[in-house]
Design a protein around this motif. Sequence first.
Motif, PDB file in Angstrom:
ATOM      1  N   CYS A  94       6.137  25.260  30.085  1.00 15.16           N
ATOM      2  CA  CYS A  94       5.522  25.803  31.306  1.00 15.16           C
ATOM      3  C   CYS A  94       6.515  26.633  32.115  1.00 15.16           C
ATOM      4  CB  CYS A  94       4.997  24.666  32.178  1.00 15.16           C
ATOM      5  SG  CYS A  94       3.718  23.669  31.384  1.00 15.16           S
ATOM      6  N   LYS A 103       8.424  29.651  32.442  1.00 15.30           N
ATOM      7  CA  LYS A 103       8.363  30.983  31.837  1.00 15.30           C
ATOM      8  C   LYS A 103       9.650  31.767  32.000  1.00 15.30           C
ATOM      9  CE  LYS A 103       4.281  30.080  30.557  1.00 15.30           C
ATOM     10  NZ  LYS A 103       4.096  29.618  29.195  1.00 15.30           N
ATOM     11  N   LYS A 104      10.417  31.411  33.051  1.00 17.15           N
ATOM     12  CA  LYS A 104      11.634  32.175  33.316  1.00 17.15           C
ATOM     13  C   LYS A 104      12.569  31.352  34.200  1.00 17.15           C
ATOM     14  CE  LYS A 104      13.086  36.534  35.426  1.00 17.15           C
ATOM     15  NZ  LYS A 104      12.649  37.746  36.110  1.00 17.15           N
ATOM     16  N   GLU A 107       4.343  28.157  35.127  1.00 14.36           N
ATOM     17  CA  GLU A 107       2.917  28.453  34.986  1.00 14.36           C
ATOM     18  C   GLU A 107       2.210  27.249  34.364  1.00 14.36           C
ATOM     19  OE1 GLU A 107       0.691  31.446  32.063  1.00 14.36           O
ATOM     20  OE2 GLU A 107       1.961  32.464  33.535  1.00 14.36           O
TER      21      GLU A 107
END
Length: 143
Positions: A87, A89-90, A112
């Motif tokens: 989850c 993402k970055k 996310e």
Amino acid sequence: MSLRDGILYHCGPVVMKQADGSWKCTAAGPTTSIREEPYQGQIIRDFGLRGVIGKGGMGNRTLSACQEHGCVYLHAIGGAAQVLAECIKKVRHVHFYEKFGAPEAIWEFEVEDFPAVVTMDTRGNSLHQEVFEKSQMELAKRL
């Protein structure tokens, strides 16, 4: 770095530095939150947090701070560190990595669809306390 209106995740992530200098989170399971109880309320107040994620719930100081400052506690599932890392993402930034190392650094994640359940709310309700009380009542019936 500002935590205002952010969410604090009680987590010691496993991260890997990529060839381009960016970071990838490979495991991000929640850690037991009650260890933070002595000062979590002050952190909620001083930094304007809107949420705290962890596992196991927290105590009355944190519950009061959530009610007073509009914050919630969310319970994440322990034992699912790799699934939860998907989850993330970055990794936006990392702070204090050189001083404290990966588990104790402050990581800013872009997340996310993170699965977590509100178990302590802004109205002073605690699902953890409700479960404890019901469990105690059931235990008393059997003694």
